[in-house]
Write a protein that holds these residues in place. Sequence first.
Motif, PDB file in Angstrom:
ATOM      1  N   MET A 132       0.880  -1.385   0.067  1.00 10.40           N
ATOM      2  CA  MET A 132       0.042   0.150  -0.069  1.00 10.40           C
ATOM      3  C   MET A 132       0.830   1.288  -0.055  1.00 10.40           C
ATOM      4  N   THR A 133       0.359   2.256  -0.463  1.00 12.60           N
ATOM      5  CA  THR A 133       0.867   3.672  -0.318  1.00 12.60           C
ATOM      6  C   THR A 133      -0.021   4.580   0.216  1.00 12.60           C
ATOM      7  N   PRO A 134       0.312   5.185   1.455  1.00 13.54           N
ATOM      8  CA  PRO A 134      -0.526   6.318   2.335  1.00 13.54           C
ATOM      9  C   PRO A 134      -1.239   7.309   1.358  1.00 13.54           C
ATOM     10  N   PHE A 135      -2.527   7.294   1.597  1.00 18.61           N
ATOM     11  CA  PHE A 135      -3.412   8.304   0.814  1.00 18.61           C
ATOM     12  C   PHE A 135      -3.480   9.426   1.790  1.00 18.61           C
ATOM     13  N   LYS A 136      -4.818   9.438   2.625  1.00 17.87           N
ATOM     14  CA  LYS A 136      -5.048  10.580   3.237  1.00 17.87           C
ATOM     15  C   LYS A 136      -6.299  10.083   4.346  1.00 17.87           C
ATOM     16  N   LYS A 137      -6.493  10.676   5.383  1.00 18.08           N
ATOM     17  CA  LYS A 137      -7.597  10.658   6.191  1.00 18.08           C
ATOM     18  C   LYS A 137      -7.850   9.149   6.552  1.00 18.08           C
ATOM     19  N   PHE A 139      -6.684   6.387   5.093  1.00 13.59           N
ATOM     20  CA  PHE A 139      -6.819   5.400   3.726  1.00 13.59           C
ATOM     21  C   PHE A 139      -5.415   5.696   3.162  1.00 13.59           C
ATOM     22  N   SER A 140      -5.412   4.366   2.531  1.00 14.73           N
ATOM     23  CA  SER A 140      -4.288   4.050   1.632  1.00 14.73           C
ATOM     24  C   SER A 140      -4.715   3.425   0.239  1.00 14.73           C
ATOM     25  N   TYR A 141      -3.828   3.734  -0.740  1.00 12.83           N
ATOM     26  CA  TYR A 141      -4.080   3.116  -2.016  1.00 12.83           C
ATOM     27  C   TYR A 141      -3.440   1.732  -2.105  1.00 12.83           C
ATOM     28  N   MET A 142      -4.153   0.509  -2.604  1.00 16.89           N
ATOM     29  CA  MET A 142      -3.898  -0.473  -2.693  1.00 16.89           C
ATOM     30  C   MET A 142      -3.180  -0.698  -3.907  1.00 16.89           C
ATOM     31  N   ASN A 143      -1.703  -1.460  -3.869  1.00 24.24           N
ATOM     32  CA  ASN A 143      -0.851  -1.628  -5.043  1.00 24.24           C
ATOM     33  C   ASN A 143      -0.733  -3.233  -5.440  1.00 24.24           C
ATOM     34  N   PHE A 144      -1.150  -3.597  -6.518  1.00 21.39           N
ATOM     35  CA  PHE A 144      -1.015  -5.015  -6.743  1.00 21.39           C
ATOM     36  C   PHE A 144       0.532  -5.211  -7.121  1.00 21.39           C
ATOM     37  N   PHE A 155      -5.834 -10.616  -2.882  1.00 19.91           N
ATOM     38  CA  PHE A 155      -7.241 -10.148  -2.178  1.00 19.91           C
ATOM     39  C   PHE A 155      -7.165  -8.429  -2.406  1.00 19.91           C
ATOM     40  N   TYR A 156      -6.823  -7.971  -3.571  1.00 25.86           N
ATOM     41  CA  TYR A 156      -7.211  -6.611  -3.647  1.00 25.86           C
ATOM     42  C   TYR A 156      -8.634  -6.335  -3.698  1.00 25.86           C
ATOM     43  N   TYR A 157      -9.334  -7.124  -4.420  1.00 23.81           N
ATOM     44  CA  TYR A 157     -10.960  -7.297  -3.851  1.00 23.81           C
ATOM     45  C   TYR A 157     -11.158  -8.181  -2.893  1.00 23.81           C
TER      46      TYR A 157
END
Length: 262
Positions: A132-137, A139-144, A155-157
Amino acid sequence: MNSFPTVSILVTHYNRSRSLEALLKSFEEIECNFAQIVVSDDGSQYEHLNYLKTLQSRYSFHLVTTPSNKGLGNNINKGQDVIDTPYTLYVQEDFVPTSFFPKKLHTAISFMDEDPELDIVRFYSYLEYPYMTPFKKGFSYMNFNVYGIKYSKLFYYSDHPHLRRTSFFDKFGRYQEGLKVEQTEYKMCVSFIQNNGKGLFYNDYQRLFIQKNSTEEPSTVRRNAWRRGNNYFVSKVRNVYRQIKYNYDISVSPIIGKRQLK
């Protein structure tokens, strides 16, 4: 009152009407008001189906039924088909939201409004997504990561509580029917990755929902013991097998969903 006029909630149900009642009551207690509540039932026994109708008179949900059990894929598909709001909050009947959830749902909606390429926001998991990459508030972006050694990257989904666009099927295809629960979820995981899904993951992933399995209404899912055993040798063999199979299915197997039509 926490009003969500662009969101419908989809709840899949099978023989756990008291659990469903706890879920709907919890949303009421934290004052979540959705455009529509859809309960999709997978051919529950008479006593549960009868109680669903009692609950329906109180919570005014749209009940979608089937005369026989057809599995998770069919249950999600037929429930999703009746939703027409921009967003769907998918929750299985054995979860209850916490008081922290409404604020984070507002935040998730704002993220999806701002970024049309965002397909899903996940609110709950058994484990943290490995890349993952930190986003904000929070939440983070999932990175496959195709080269990542952690097989849980697949288990991205996930079928756990999440917000998604109601147009989800247009990009990823419908849930495959006639399969066991684990295979149904697995096929959608593969489709999500193959079709370049984009999603966020809530970092404190067990704060917004609680999964409740009571002795009166235990889980109706029967999982393969080999897939979850803790024997050291078996777990090592299983992990190697999963790495090979998952990467093959994602990279080599026929595309599932929208890209299949090209």
